[in-house]
Enzyme design. Structure first.
Site, PDB file in Angstrom:
ATOM      1  CD  GLN A   1      -6.719  -5.094   4.706  1.00  0.00           C
ATOM      2  OE1 GLN A   1      -7.850  -5.500   4.986  1.00  0.00           O
ATOM      3  NE2 GLN A   1      -6.766  -3.587   3.739  1.00  0.00           N
TER       4      GLN A   1
ATOM      5  CE  LYS B   1      -6.607  -0.640   6.314  1.00  0.00           C
ATOM      6  NZ  LYS B   1      -7.810   0.123   5.324  1.00  0.00           N
TER       7      LYS B   1
ATOM      8  CG  HIS C   1      -2.156   1.047   1.355  1.00  0.00           C
ATOM      9  ND1 HIS C   1      -1.373   2.118   1.863  1.00  0.00           N
ATOM     10  CD2 HIS C   1      -3.501   1.047   1.584  1.00  0.00           C
ATOM     11  CE1 HIS C   1      -2.693   2.825   2.107  1.00  0.00           C
ATOM     12  NE2 HIS C   1      -3.821   1.992   1.331  1.00  0.00           N
TER      13      HIS C   1
ATOM     14  CB  CYS D   1      -3.737   3.146  -1.507  1.00  0.00           C
ATOM     15  SG  CYS D   1      -4.386   4.548  -1.585  1.00  0.00           S
TER      16      CYS D   1
ATOM     17  CG  ASP E   1       0.439  -2.025   6.112  1.00  0.00           C
ATOM     18  OD1 ASP E   1       0.084  -2.441   6.649  1.00  0.00           O
ATOM     19  OD2 ASP E   1       0.310  -1.495   4.610  1.00  0.00           O
TER      20      ASP E   1
END
Lengths: 420, 128
Positions: free
Chosen positions: A214, A237, A135, A376, A211
């Protein structure tokens, strides 16, 4: 930790999902007169009443600034804020709650590492390694750091199957100080082997920055099992509110880092010409933080734990498999990303030559919310050879019958555009 | 909640026709001005080549890729501005462009519908 969990059982049965759905007031909305089919949780999840109520309760009963007040409601607010930190720490199995820094979102967390750790440790001639599936939030901060320091930015390629190509990883990591990568691709749904990548980084003498945006909402995450050095994720999220996220980092690394932002709350002694800084995590939480949002995130963690992350993960994989099977039967649909064994509930697709925005507009007319665009992830889109994709993503409140609505919407779009 | 007449109104036959068969598509050999821009939100991309005689748009071509709304809007725009003066085009309001487009555009798709005029005005500004 990996996505290769057995999906023989769906994780959540129909009755459990109906009970979960009843906790999400927004699912009663009827956009364009149609039931809301929310398939964009990878961008931002919806919120259960428990999260909304926890924030409401904070504002109604004990709102006050934290840490500095000696009166009762400030104590309550401080305790709730720190309790949320402990909940998050437990949720990701952090060794210490002090290692969990409240930030606005994952983007801020990643920028914090790039700024505070990066500018102290990166020199000309060093290398920073990222992947092609990042991203923008886990790419641009490293581009800027590389430009400012004269370090080289190296990219781990993505292969045609949508998996990281690790064949040249040793060479890429040679001389690297940072390896930043995502646990789960927000575009392709690819689940990376974080433990393996973190170990390779460590062996090469680089820190690993994950990251986890998710991953944390949709699968059990154990940062100690991952063996990484930093992990960042966003509250919104994972059923929590916007404006709150977490940067987890190893205490020794955090303690050696200078502040990112400065001001109140992050100091120890302030004199007119110089100051000393507070201990971790306060050092990285300058100014009045997002207290209500932290409380909301704590409630979101409670909710996810009450359902169970294993169950959520299994259920999401089951929905994903159903969706992939159904989409494979629809002509003109092209699904991007790896095979089922390497992915989770994020499906990027194109339908014939219908632009993703047109597809999303037509799906919206059926009440179906999907993301359309480059997610993104512009370099990856170029690699896929498409300007944009439509992305459907699933979460614990979605159902198999909603996938039917998605399929019907895709057929409607094909009809409008005259695609067989 | 504003439904703007629904998608059947949005994706009318003439819009899809302009999308599938864009008018004035391509590039010009010797354009007086050229400009290209994209809509970073969705990756729509449009380039406009314009030949100007005196103060009038003598010829115009556009090349691009993107959603039906952005491409059909650009196609319709090129038909509308041929023969117009540069000043007339520079003064075209967004509303006038949308009226010429002839469909109701929701707020989130406005950038798509207006990308063509944005690129054209940027191109014409290079002439000054």
């Amino acid at each position: 930790m990996s996505g290769r969990v057995l999906i023989d059982q769906p994780g959540l049965d129909e009755a459990a999902v109906e009970r979960i759905r009843a906790d999400f007031p927004i699912l009663l909305e009827r956009p364009h007169g149609k039931p809301l089919v929310f398939l964009d949780s990878a961008a931002s999840s919806q919120k259960p009443v428990q999260v909304i109520a926890a924030m409401d309760d904070y504002y109604r009963r004990y709102h006050a600034n934290i840490h500095r007040g000696v009166y009762h409601i400030s104590e309550l607010a401080t305790e709730a804020y720190e309790e949320a930190r402990r909940k998050v720490a437990g949720f990701i199995n952090a060794p210490s709650a002090d290692e969990c820094i409240f930030v606005r979102n994952a983007t801020e967390g990643l920028n914090l590492v790039a700024f505070a750790w990066g500018r102290r440790n990166i020199r000309r001639g060093d290398a920073i390694v990222v992947t092609e599936m990042e991203h923008h939030s886990n790419l641009v901060p490293w581009q800027v750091l590389a430009q400012e320091t004269g370090a080289a930015l190296r990219l781990v390629p993505v292969d045609d199957a949508g998996l990281l190509d690790l064949s040249q990883l040793d060479a890429l990591l040679d001389g690297a100080k940072i390896f930043a990568f995502t646990a789960v691709s927000n575009t392709l749904g690819t689940v990376n082997d974080v433990a393996l990548l973190a170990a390779r980084a460590r062996a090469a003498g680089a820190i690993s920055v994950v990251d986890a945006c998710q991953a944390v909402p949709r699968m059990p995450v154990d940062v100690q099992a991952w063996g990484c050095d930093f992990a960042a994720f966003s509250g919104h999220k994972m059923l929590g509110p916007t404006g709150i996220g977490i940067l987890w980092g190893r205490l020794a690394l955090l303690e050696a880092m200078p502040p990112f932002m400065t001001g109140g709350g992050m100091i120890n002694v302030v004199r007119l010409q110089s100051s000393t800084y507070a201990d971790v995590p306060a050092r990285f939480e300058a100014g009045t933080p997002a207290i209500a949002e932290a409380v909301g995130l704590g409630a979101a963690v409670d909710y996810l734990e009450s359902v169970g992350m294993d169950a959520i993960h299994s259920y999401e994989l089951a929905l994903t498999r159903i969706a992939l099977d159904r989409l494979a039967e629809v002509s003109a649909v092209k699904v991007f990303g790896p095979p089922m064994a390497h992915r989770t509930g994020v499906i990027s697709m194109t339908v014939g030559d219908i632009h993703a925005h047109d597809l999303a507009t037509i799906l919206d007319s059926e009440g179906v919310c999907v993301r359309a665009g480059h997610h993104c992830n512009q370099p990856l889109m170029e690699k896929l050879g498409v300007p944009a994709t439509a992305r459907a993503s699933f979460y614990l409140y979605n159902t198999a019958s909603e996938i039917d609505v998605l399929i019907r919407g895709i057929e409607k779009a094909k009809g409008i555009f005259g695609i067989a | 909640m504003n439904d703007f007449g629904g998608v059947d109104d949005l994706y009318r036959d003439f819009i899809l026709d302009h999308y599938r068969h864009p008018r004035n598509a391509g590039t010009l050999e010797n354009p007086d001005v050229t400009f290209e821009d994209n809509n970073p939100l969705c990756g729509d991309r449009i380039r406009m080549d314009v030949r100007i005689a005196g103060d009038r748009i003598e010829d115009i071509r556009f090349a691009g890729r993107g959603c039906a709304i952005s491409q059909a809007s650009a196609s319709l725009l090129t038909e509308a501005v041929k023969g117009k003066t540069v000043a007339e085009v520079q003064q075209l309001s967004d509303d006038a462009v949308l009226e010429n487009l002839g469909i109701s555009i929701s707020a989130v798709r406005l950038k798509c519908a207006l990308l063509g005029i944005k690129v054209l005005k940027s191109a014409l500004a290079l002439k000054r």
